[in-house]
Design a protein around this motif. Structure first.
Motif, PDB file in Angstrom:
ATOM      1  N   GLU A   1       0.961  -0.942  -0.100  1.00 28.94           N
ATOM      2  CA  GLU A   1       0.150   0.022   0.063  1.00 28.94           C
ATOM      3  C   GLU A   1       0.910   1.090  -0.122  1.00 28.94           C
ATOM      4  OE1 GLU A   1      -2.370   1.889   3.533  1.00 28.94           O
ATOM      5  OE2 GLU A   1      -3.503   0.061   2.587  1.00 28.94           O
ATOM      6  N   ASP A   2       0.636   2.277  -0.840  1.00 36.01           N
ATOM      7  CA  ASP A   2       1.526   3.341  -1.136  1.00 36.01           C
ATOM      8  C   ASP A   2       2.857   3.024  -1.043  1.00 36.01           C
ATOM      9  OD1 ASP A   2      -1.092   4.937  -1.115  1.00 36.01           O
ATOM     10  OD2 ASP A   2      -1.170   5.029   1.063  1.00 36.01           O
ATOM     11  N   ASN A   3       3.454   2.158  -1.877  1.00 35.12           N
ATOM     12  CA  ASN A   3       4.776   1.992  -2.142  1.00 35.12           C
ATOM     13  C   ASN A   3       5.502   1.403  -0.685  1.00 35.12           C
ATOM     14  OD1 ASN A   3       4.758   2.913  -4.881  1.00 35.12           O
ATOM     15  ND2 ASN A   3       4.972   5.080  -4.127  1.00 35.12           N
ATOM     16  N   ALA A   4       4.552   0.863   0.156  1.00 29.81           N
ATOM     17  CA  ALA A   4       5.342   0.228   1.096  1.00 29.81           C
ATOM     18  C   ALA A   4       4.585  -1.041   1.515  1.00 29.81           C
ATOM     19  CB  ALA A   4       4.875   1.057   2.623  1.00 29.81           C
ATOM     20  N   VAL A   5       5.265  -1.957   2.178  1.00 28.08           N
ATOM     21  CA  VAL A   5       4.851  -3.447   2.317  1.00 28.08           C
ATOM     22  C   VAL A   5       4.394  -3.542   3.820  1.00 28.08           C
ATOM     23  CG1 VAL A   5       5.412  -5.961   2.578  1.00 28.08           C
ATOM     24  CG2 VAL A   5       5.606  -4.570   0.455  1.00 28.08           C
ATOM     25  N   TRP A   6       3.265  -4.229   4.205  1.00 28.94           N
ATOM     26  CA  TRP A   6       2.723  -4.394   5.434  1.00 28.94           C
ATOM     27  C   TRP A   6       2.709  -5.810   5.889  1.00 28.94           C
ATOM     28  CZ3 TRP A   6       1.937  -0.545   9.010  1.00 28.94           C
ATOM     29  CH2 TRP A   6       1.880   0.728   8.594  1.00 28.94           C
ATOM     30  N   PHE A   7       3.585  -6.200   6.722  1.00 29.45           N
ATOM     31  CA  PHE A   7       3.592  -7.581   7.304  1.00 29.45           C
ATOM     32  C   PHE A   7       3.527  -7.816   8.773  1.00 29.45           C
ATOM     33  CE2 PHE A   7       6.729 -11.072   8.300  1.00 29.45           C
ATOM     34  CZ  PHE A   7       5.862 -12.205   8.052  1.00 29.45           C
ATOM     35  N   GLU A   8       2.743  -8.364   9.041  1.00 25.94           N
ATOM     36  CA  GLU A   8       2.494  -8.534  10.917  1.00 25.94           C
ATOM     37  C   GLU A   8       2.450  -7.174  11.496  1.00 25.94           C
ATOM     38  OE1 GLU A   8       6.149 -10.702  12.183  1.00 25.94           O
ATOM     39  OE2 GLU A   8       5.077 -12.653  11.930  1.00 25.94           O
ATOM     40  N   ASN A   9       1.493  -6.494  10.740  1.00 25.99           N
ATOM     41  CA  ASN A   9       1.124  -4.889  11.338  1.00 25.99           C
ATOM     42  C   ASN A   9       2.443  -4.114  11.265  1.00 25.99           C
ATOM     43  OD1 ASN A   9      -1.620  -5.289  11.214  1.00 25.99           O
ATOM     44  ND2 ASN A   9      -1.402  -6.571  13.274  1.00 25.99           N
ATOM     45  N   ARG A  10       3.597  -4.433  10.535  1.00 24.47           N
ATOM     46  CA  ARG A  10       4.660  -3.597  10.459  1.00 24.47           C
ATOM     47  C   ARG A  10       4.871  -3.152   9.009  1.00 24.47           C
ATOM     48  NH1 ARG A  10       5.631  -6.905  14.980  1.00 24.47           N
ATOM     49  NH2 ARG A  10       6.408  -5.977  16.727  1.00 24.47           N
ATOM     50  N   LYS A  11       5.315  -1.885   8.960  1.00 20.77           N
ATOM     51  CA  LYS A  11       5.806  -1.350   7.572  1.00 20.77           C
ATOM     52  C   LYS A  11       7.077  -1.537   7.240  1.00 20.77           C
ATOM     53  CE  LYS A  11       5.034   3.352   5.479  1.00 20.77           C
ATOM     54  NZ  LYS A  11       4.646   4.575   5.856  1.00 20.77           N
ATOM     55  N   TYR A  12       7.317  -1.794   6.044  1.00 10.93           N
ATOM     56  CA  TYR A  12       8.587  -2.060   5.258  1.00 10.93           C
ATOM     57  C   TYR A  12       8.569  -1.204   3.964  1.00 10.93           C
ATOM     58  CZ  TYR A  12       9.234  -6.039   8.492  1.00 10.93           C
ATOM     59  OH  TYR A  12       9.238  -6.713   9.445  1.00 10.93           O
ATOM     60  N   LEU A  13       9.750  -0.580   3.673  1.00 12.79           N
ATOM     61  CA  LEU A  13      10.123   0.287   2.611  1.00 12.79           C
ATOM     62  C   LEU A  13      11.012  -0.202   1.683  1.00 12.79           C
ATOM     63  CD1 LEU A  13      10.015   3.969   4.132  1.00 12.79           C
ATOM     64  CD2 LEU A  13       8.029   2.877   3.040  1.00 12.79           C
ATOM     65  N   LYS A  14      10.776  -0.271   0.734  1.00 10.73           N
ATOM     66  CA  LYS A  14      11.872  -0.687  -0.446  1.00 10.73           C
ATOM     67  C   LYS A  14      13.035  -0.012  -0.488  1.00 10.73           C
ATOM     68  CE  LYS A  14      11.451  -3.428  -4.809  1.00 10.73           C
ATOM     69  NZ  LYS A  14      10.559  -3.777  -5.652  1.00 10.73           N
ATOM     70  N   SER A  15      14.159  -0.676  -0.389  1.00  8.01           N
ATOM     71  CA  SER A  15      15.361  -0.237  -0.427  1.00  8.01           C
ATOM     72  C   SER A  15      15.795   0.284  -1.861  1.00  8.01           C
ATOM     73  CB  SER A  15      16.501  -1.170  -0.132  1.00  8.01           C
ATOM     74  OG  SER A  15      16.313  -1.568   1.257  1.00  8.01           O
ATOM     75  N   LYS A  16      16.643   1.286  -2.009  1.00 13.86           N
ATOM     76  CA  LYS A  16      16.904   1.750  -3.536  1.00 13.86           C
ATOM     77  C   LYS A  16      18.111   1.405  -3.693  1.00 13.86           C
ATOM     78  CE  LYS A  16      13.782   5.596  -2.864  1.00 13.86           C
ATOM     79  NZ  LYS A  16      13.092   6.692  -2.711  1.00 13.86           N
TER      80      LYS A  16
END
Length: 109
Positions: free
Chosen positions: A94-109
């Motif tokens: 969602e919005d360029n972020a991944v949510w897993f186990e109610n935690r937010k992860y952003l893609k590394s560039k």
């Protein structure tokens, strides 16, 4: 002759429409945790339609880094589903972020 041309064009259109990328391809890559997940990351790859998720995290009880290796199937372009013995777990983009186990992860560039 006209039927052959129409059939050829129809076949070409069907082949082009089938060249679309597979569901969930946007998940592939390295994702770093934000906030409560700051000491964890996700490495997501894809092979033969199956997504492989390596969840790297710090185990505070064992005081060491660990990796949980998971497999997921795509439900859509924005949802992967992991099947476990206790039920299913979804990974959502969602919005360029991944949510897993109610935690937010952003893609590394």
């Amino acid at each position: 002759m006209k039927k052959t041309v129409v059939a050829t064009l129809l076949l070409a259109a069907l082949q082009i429409s089938g060249c679309k990328s597979d569901k969930g391809d946007g998940f592939v890559g390295h994702w770093t945790g934000e906030g409560a997940a700051a000491k964890s990351s996700l490495d997501i790859s894809k092979e033969d339609g199956v997504f492989h998720i390596d969840h790297h995290y710090y185990n505070q009880f064992m005081t060491r880094d660990e990796v949980n290796r998971l497999e997921a199937t795509p439900l859509s372009d924005t949802v992967l589903q992991i099947s476990t013995a206790l039920g299913n777990v979804n990974v959502r983009m969602e919005d360029n972020a991944v949510w897993f186990e109610n935690r937010k992860y952003l893609k590394s560039k």
